[in-house]
Design a protein around this motif. Structure first.
Motif, PDB file in Angstrom:
ATOM      1  N   THR A 176      25.961  35.208 110.943  1.00 45.95           N
ATOM      2  CA  THR A 176      25.091  34.607 111.954  1.00 45.95           C
ATOM      3  C   THR A 176      23.721  34.288 111.360  1.00 45.95           C
ATOM      4  OG1 THR A 176      26.286  35.765 113.709  1.00 45.95           O
ATOM      5  CG2 THR A 176      24.096  34.940 114.247  1.00 45.95           C
ATOM      6  N   ALA A 201      21.784  30.658 111.153  1.00 45.39           N
ATOM      7  CA  ALA A 201      20.415  30.497 111.635  1.00 45.39           C
ATOM      8  C   ALA A 201      19.497  29.956 110.535  1.00 45.39           C
ATOM      9  CB  ALA A 201      19.886  31.830 112.155  1.00 45.39           C
ATOM     10  N   GLY A 211      22.590  38.045 118.641  1.00 46.45           N
ATOM     11  CA  GLY A 211      22.035  37.215 117.575  1.00 46.45           C
ATOM     12  C   GLY A 211      22.365  37.726 116.191  1.00 46.45           C
ATOM     13  N   VAL A 236      19.782  38.133 113.226  1.00 42.36           N
ATOM     14  CA  VAL A 236      18.648  37.215 113.345  1.00 42.36           C
ATOM     15  C   VAL A 236      17.392  37.889 113.897  1.00 42.36           C
ATOM     16  CG1 VAL A 236      17.830  35.069 114.392  1.00 42.36           C
ATOM     17  CG2 VAL A 236      20.146  35.197 113.464  1.00 42.36           C
ATOM     18  N   LEU A 283      13.485  29.684 116.073  1.00 47.96           N
ATOM     19  CA  LEU A 283      14.636  30.578 116.180  1.00 47.96           C
ATOM     20  C   LEU A 283      14.737  31.210 117.563  1.00 47.96           C
ATOM     21  CD1 LEU A 283      14.404  32.332 112.700  1.00 47.96           C
ATOM     22  CD2 LEU A 283      16.135  30.674 113.430  1.00 47.96           C
ATOM     23  N   LEU A 325      17.071  29.785 120.278  1.00 46.02           N
ATOM     24  CA  LEU A 325      18.500  30.066 120.291  1.00 46.02           C
ATOM     25  C   LEU A 325      18.827  31.031 121.428  1.00 46.02           C
ATOM     26  CD1 LEU A 325      18.806  30.652 116.468  1.00 46.02           C
ATOM     27  CD2 LEU A 325      19.872  28.743 117.698  1.00 46.02           C
TER      28      LEU A 325
END
Length: 354
Positions: free
Chosen positions: A197, A201, A224, A227, A256, A259
């Protein structure tokens, strides 16, 4: 006719939710597993026990947990090793099944379409059919297709089509493409998935995907992944290599934070603290990871988020359903009228468990 959004759900008093929308809910139809076996794919994920699945089982779990609706995905979708025509046929069969499932249970299911990667023309054609003709609610992707990561610029035509329709993309991690990497005798999903992930990202950030397609909703599962912890580090590219500064948006961490993330597997105190610090309240969604995670764990995760997440009344309202309703208009309560005559929209058509 009454809808299935609130009073009609009859969630137990012990349920962690009361009217939630679960955006991270896997389904494993028998025809899908049979086709994978025919293609020589022995397991959907090495080292992980394969759960059984049925629509009845999903609905029963949802009722026990106070989940009004689930947006389901067939994971991991169509194998990236297939030739174009077989890949397209397989994706079409999956998507038509998903459309049948949604129609058979109005108000209870939405669905993420499967696309025949890595064949770009077929991907766009199936996206248009799945969304515009079948009316599916989003697209389910995996983090990489044989090394082609979702954040790659070659994905721009799909991003443009999805942004134009404001179609959500749900990007689930999968096994990384490296060969010869030691696995320590452990399944990759246990520790590699959060890094997958992060890889997605990082690409989205340095390709400024969200700036170029501001209407594109992207959902990252499992809180996430890595992240929330890595967001500040990912923004440091220009400090490491000066040319990278030109590839960053003006506010990298802010980019970011656009998201969406779900709460699946993110209920422990450390992960939850990072998630709550990173993600704005309007970007957090309910996710169960059913049936790949056991039901008791799913319940515990939800309860930890409710009890320890520091959620205000408004934030809980957003998390449970309002954020998802904004992404998936089909699941707004006014659309959830019963049309099959069953008590909760649980009817089955033609004797099939869809």
């Amino acid at each position: 006719m009454p809808d299935t959004s609130d009073d009609d759900l009859h969630a137990p008093a012990t349920a962690p939710w009361s009217r939630a929308i679960d955006v991270h809910h896997h389904i494993l139809p028998e025809f899908y597993l049979d086709e994978l076996a025919r293609l020589g794919v022995a397991t959907i994920l090495p080292g992980v026990d394969r759960p059984t699945w049925s629509a009845r089982g999903s609905l029963a779990m949802m009722d026990r947990h106070g989940i009004r609706a689930a947006v389901v995905s067939v994971w991991p979708g169509v194998p990236a090793t297939l030739e174009p025509k077989p890949a397209a046929r397989f994706a079409r069969r999956v998507n038509e099944y998903l459309a049948e499932l949604v129609a058979a249970h109005p108000g209870r299911f939405g669905a993420f379409a499967t696309l025949p990667f890595p064949h770009p023309d077929l991907v766009l054609a199936e996206f248009e059919y799945a969304v515009d003709v079948l009316g599916l609610d989003g697209v389910g992707l995996v983090s990489n297709y044989g090394g082609l990561y979702v954040g790659d610029r070659s994905m721009d035509p799909l991003f443009a089509a999805a942004a134009h329709r404001r179609t959500p993309l749900f990007v689930h991690p999968t096994v990384p493409p490296s060969t010869g990497q030691p696995d320590f005798g452990l399944p990759a999903s246990l520790y590699e998935f959060p890094f997958e992930t992060v890889r997605v990202a990082a690409q989205l950030l340095y390709n400024q995907t969200l700036e170029r397609y501001p209407e594109l909703p992207v959902i990252l599962p499992h809180g996430g992944g890595g992240v929330p912890f890595y967001a500040g580090r990912l923004a440091c590219g220009g400090l490491i290599s000066a040319p990278l500064a030109d590839r960053l948006p003006e506010d990298p961490v802010g980019s970011l934070r656009r998201l969406y993330v779900d709460i699946a597997m993110a209920g422990d105190p450390h992960a939850l603290a990072a998630l709550r610090s990173f993600a704005p309240a309007d970007r957090i969604l309910v996710g169960s990871d059913f049936p790949l995670m056991p039901e008791h764990y799913i319940r515990d995760t939800a309860q930890q988020v409710v009890d320890q997440g520091g959620l205000s009344t408004e934030e809980r309202h957003r998390l449970e359903h309002a954020n998802a309703e904004a992404l998936f208009p089909r699941l707004l309560p006014r659309h959830n009228e019963r049309r099959d005559g069953s008590e909760h929209g649980h009817g089955h058509r033609h004797g099939k468990d869809v």
